[in-house]
Design a protein around this motif. Structure first.
Motif, PDB file in Angstrom:
ATOM      1  N   UNK A 108      32.342 -36.316  62.075  1.00 46.70           N
ATOM      2  CA  UNK A 108      33.186 -36.347  62.789  1.00 46.70           C
ATOM      3  C   UNK A 108      32.815 -35.306  63.299  1.00 46.70           C
ATOM      4  N   UNK A 109      32.428 -34.149  62.821  1.00 47.75           N
ATOM      5  CA  UNK A 109      31.844 -33.125  63.658  1.00 47.75           C
ATOM      6  C   UNK A 109      30.113 -33.646  64.232  1.00 47.75           C
ATOM      7  N   UNK A 110      30.063 -34.613  63.240  1.00 49.40           N
ATOM      8  CA  UNK A 110      28.046 -35.021  63.475  1.00 49.40           C
ATOM      9  C   UNK A 110      28.646 -36.340  65.053  1.00 49.40           C
ATOM     10  N   UNK A 111      29.578 -37.160  64.569  1.00 47.63           N
ATOM     11  CA  UNK A 111      29.789 -37.619  66.104  1.00 47.63           C
ATOM     12  C   UNK A 111      30.880 -36.934  67.161  1.00 47.63           C
ATOM     13  N   UNK A 112      30.930 -35.749  67.072  1.00 44.57           N
ATOM     14  CA  UNK A 112      31.285 -35.112  68.499  1.00 44.57           C
ATOM     15  C   UNK A 112      29.707 -34.127  68.706  1.00 44.57           C
ATOM     16  N   UNK A 113      29.588 -33.190  67.760  1.00 39.96           N
ATOM     17  CA  UNK A 113      28.136 -32.797  68.042  1.00 39.96           C
ATOM     18  C   UNK A 113      27.266 -34.102  68.684  1.00 39.96           C
ATOM     19  N   UNK A 156      39.094 -24.686  85.275  1.00 40.30           N
ATOM     20  CA  UNK A 156      40.008 -25.322  86.160  1.00 40.30           C
ATOM     21  C   UNK A 156      38.877 -25.811  87.126  1.00 40.30           C
ATOM     22  N   UNK A 157      37.368 -24.816  87.381  1.00 43.17           N
ATOM     23  CA  UNK A 157      36.902 -25.956  88.734  1.00 43.17           C
ATOM     24  C   UNK A 157      35.430 -26.655  87.988  1.00 43.17           C
ATOM     25  N   UNK A 158      35.183 -26.699  86.690  1.00 41.30           N
ATOM     26  CA  UNK A 158      34.677 -27.496  85.812  1.00 41.30           C
ATOM     27  C   UNK A 158      35.220 -28.539  85.987  1.00 41.30           C
ATOM     28  N   UNK A 159      35.995 -28.943  86.209  1.00 41.65           N
ATOM     29  CA  UNK A 159      37.670 -30.067  86.130  1.00 41.65           C
ATOM     30  C   UNK A 159      37.143 -30.222  87.732  1.00 41.65           C
ATOM     31  N   UNK A 160      37.402 -29.204  88.699  1.00 40.70           N
ATOM     32  CA  UNK A 160      37.442 -29.935  90.101  1.00 40.70           C
ATOM     33  C   UNK A 160      36.348 -30.836  89.913  1.00 40.70           C
ATOM     34  N   UNK A 161      35.309 -29.979  90.205  1.00 38.36           N
ATOM     35  CA  UNK A 161      34.248 -31.080  90.231  1.00 38.36           C
ATOM     36  C   UNK A 161      33.794 -32.215  89.410  1.00 38.36           C
ATOM     37  N   UNK A 162      34.334 -32.724  88.245  1.00 40.60           N
ATOM     38  CA  UNK A 162      34.100 -33.398  87.292  1.00 40.60           C
ATOM     39  C   UNK A 162      35.190 -35.073  87.771  1.00 40.60           C
ATOM     40  N   UNK A 163      35.950 -33.967  88.909  1.00 36.42           N
ATOM     41  CA  UNK A 163      37.430 -35.028  88.579  1.00 36.42           C
ATOM     42  C   UNK A 163      38.119 -35.232  88.266  1.00 36.42           C
ATOM     43  N   UNK A 164      37.348 -34.920  86.774  1.00 34.03           N
ATOM     44  CA  UNK A 164      38.764 -35.330  84.780  1.00 34.03           C
ATOM     45  C   UNK A 164      39.022 -33.748  84.284  1.00 34.03           C
ATOM     46  N   UNK A 165      40.090 -34.122  83.390  1.00 36.25           N
ATOM     47  CA  UNK A 165      40.510 -32.741  83.117  1.00 36.25           C
ATOM     48  C   UNK A 165      39.361 -32.530  81.573  1.00 36.25           C
ATOM     49  N   UNK A 166      39.048 -31.012  82.062  1.00 33.81           N
ATOM     50  CA  UNK A 166      37.711 -30.518  81.061  1.00 33.81           C
ATOM     51  C   UNK A 166      38.633 -29.041  80.323  1.00 33.81           C
ATOM     52  N   UNK A 167      38.626 -29.057  79.364  1.00 38.68           N
ATOM     53  CA  UNK A 167      38.597 -27.554  78.186  1.00 38.68           C
ATOM     54  C   UNK A 167      37.652 -27.396  77.703  1.00 38.68           C
ATOM     55  N   UNK A 168      37.890 -26.259  76.797  1.00 42.09           N
ATOM     56  CA  UNK A 168      36.557 -25.740  75.918  1.00 42.09           C
ATOM     57  C   UNK A 168      36.792 -26.586  74.350  1.00 42.09           C
ATOM     58  N   UNK A 169      35.650 -27.180  73.695  1.00 42.77           N
ATOM     59  CA  UNK A 169      36.437 -27.224  72.925  1.00 42.77           C
ATOM     60  C   UNK A 169      36.347 -26.577  71.743  1.00 42.77           C
ATOM     61  N   UNK A 170      36.642 -27.365  70.199  1.00 40.78           N
ATOM     62  CA  UNK A 170      36.901 -26.588  69.135  1.00 40.78           C
ATOM     63  C   UNK A 170      36.093 -27.059  68.239  1.00 40.78           C
ATOM     64  N   UNK A 171      34.681 -27.534  68.919  1.00 40.57           N
ATOM     65  CA  UNK A 171      34.045 -28.089  67.503  1.00 40.57           C
ATOM     66  C   UNK A 171      33.207 -26.893  66.999  1.00 40.57           C
ATOM     67  N   UNK A 172      33.097 -25.503  67.361  1.00 44.69           N
ATOM     68  CA  UNK A 172      32.400 -24.445  66.701  1.00 44.69           C
ATOM     69  C   UNK A 172      33.458 -24.017  65.259  1.00 44.69           C
ATOM     70  N   UNK A 173      35.109 -24.036  66.125  1.00 43.73           N
ATOM     71  CA  UNK A 173      35.660 -23.824  65.469  1.00 43.73           C
ATOM     72  C   UNK A 173      36.222 -24.316  64.475  1.00 43.73           C
ATOM     73  N   UNK A 174      35.984 -25.749  64.544  1.00 42.41           N
ATOM     74  CA  UNK A 174      36.028 -26.640  62.858  1.00 42.41           C
ATOM     75  C   UNK A 174      34.597 -26.657  62.317  1.00 42.41           C
TER      76      UNK A 174
END
Length: 322
Positions: free
Chosen positions: A67-72, A294-312
């Protein structure tokens, strides 16, 4: 009293992957278990340092959970024109989620030079995030629309006095239209030196060209794309992004303080909020740089939030050492 293993666990929770990987053999003993911990830490360190060329390295296949490899791999930049899957050339949204997580981690660790470097990377490729809904991909040179070469298009044409592209942008635009048939070394050289210039060229086409040509006649909602590209261009010129030139990764020798970073971001938000498409940048969302997701979400026209990949990854390292 804490043991050496406890200290390694504490370091892993602080995302100090390089230190944990280097110390693991001394604390855990030479052997397969320590080697596995070190391998997972190498994987985590590549993510933290945004070494996107190596996110899909084969060394991880036997030691890092699938799962971690696929997300990376979703953030990986293909190293040949035919490599599959296409990773960050298919969509930049996972890469921007990782960038947001890296920015957050670097802020907590008070590593402000690499944090500003990550912000600068965001600024360079933000136009491609804006173009993704129209393109159906994230600027993959193998899949550029034929409309870029349509009659009347000046995209990649040299020289052309009516085009607002810089000479470097025109050269990069010309190269991107043929790099898909180049051998892997040429492909990698293009991404090292010119792909970000193509992102800027596309933003100019959509957001501030004074003499529009037919290059973007294929875009179904050009007004919407233009508004989002103008936000991307404005972000690249904000006081926050300009802080890079005051850091060792830029052209000076100073490192901005947390107070200087926040002050620069406050001024940046004020400027960006003047764009209707970027009004959400004023949101107080708990992020270290409030409103940046929120700025990046507006530019992307899609919701973006920080990943949890490093945390996982950090949680997996801790689990291995318990």
């Amino acid at each position: 009293m804490h043991s050496a293993r406890d200290l390694l666990i504490a370091l892993a929770r602080r995302y100090s992957f390089g230190d944990v990987g280097a110390l693991a053999p001394d604390v855990l003993g030479e052997g397969a278990h320590a080697a596995r911990v070190a391998s997972v830490c190498e994987f985590g360190q590549r993510l933290l340092t945004l070494d996107a060329e190596d996110f899909a390295a084969e060394i991880d296949a036997q030691t890092v959970p699938g799962d971690l490899r696929r997300r990376a791999r979703a953030c990986h930049m293909p190293q040949t024109p035919k490599e599959q899957p296409r990773g960050a050339l298919d969509t930049l949204r996972p890469a921007y989620a990782l960038l947001l997580e890296v920015i957050e981690v670097r802020w907590r660790r008070r590593e402000l030079s690499p944090m500003i470097a990550a912000v600068h990377i965001c600024s360079e490729y933000l136009p491609l995030l804006a173009f993704e809904p129209a393109l159906g991909h994230a600027g993959d040179p193998v899949r550029w629309p034929e409309g870029l070469r349509a009659p009347g298009s000046r995209f990649g044409v040299m020289p052309d006095r009516e085009c607002d592209h810089t000479r470097a942008e025109r050269s990069a635009a010309q190269r991107t239209l043929r790099v898909a048939v180049e051998p892997p070394p040429g492909w990698r050289a293009y991404f090292d030196r010119q792909h970000s210039q193509v992102a800027g060229a596309l933003a100019t086409c959509a957001g501030r060209c004074r003499t529009p040509c037919q290059a973007l006649a294929w875009v179904p909602d050009l007004d919407d794309l233009s508004a989002r590209c103008r936000v991307a261009l404005a972000f690249a010129e904000t006081p926050l992004v300009r802080l890079r030139h005051a850091a060792p990764v830029g052209h000076g020798f100073g490192v901005p303080s947390p107070e200087e970073v926040l002050e620069a971001w406050d001024r940046s938000r004020a400027a960006l909020s003047k764009h209707e498409a970027a009004a959400a940048v004023t949101a107080d969302d708990g992020f270290p740089l409030p409103g940046l997701p929120a700025l990046f979400s507006a530019v992307a026209a899609a919701p973006l939030a920080p990943a949890t990949l490093l945390a996982d990854v950090a949680a997996h390292v801790v689990e291995l050492m318990r």
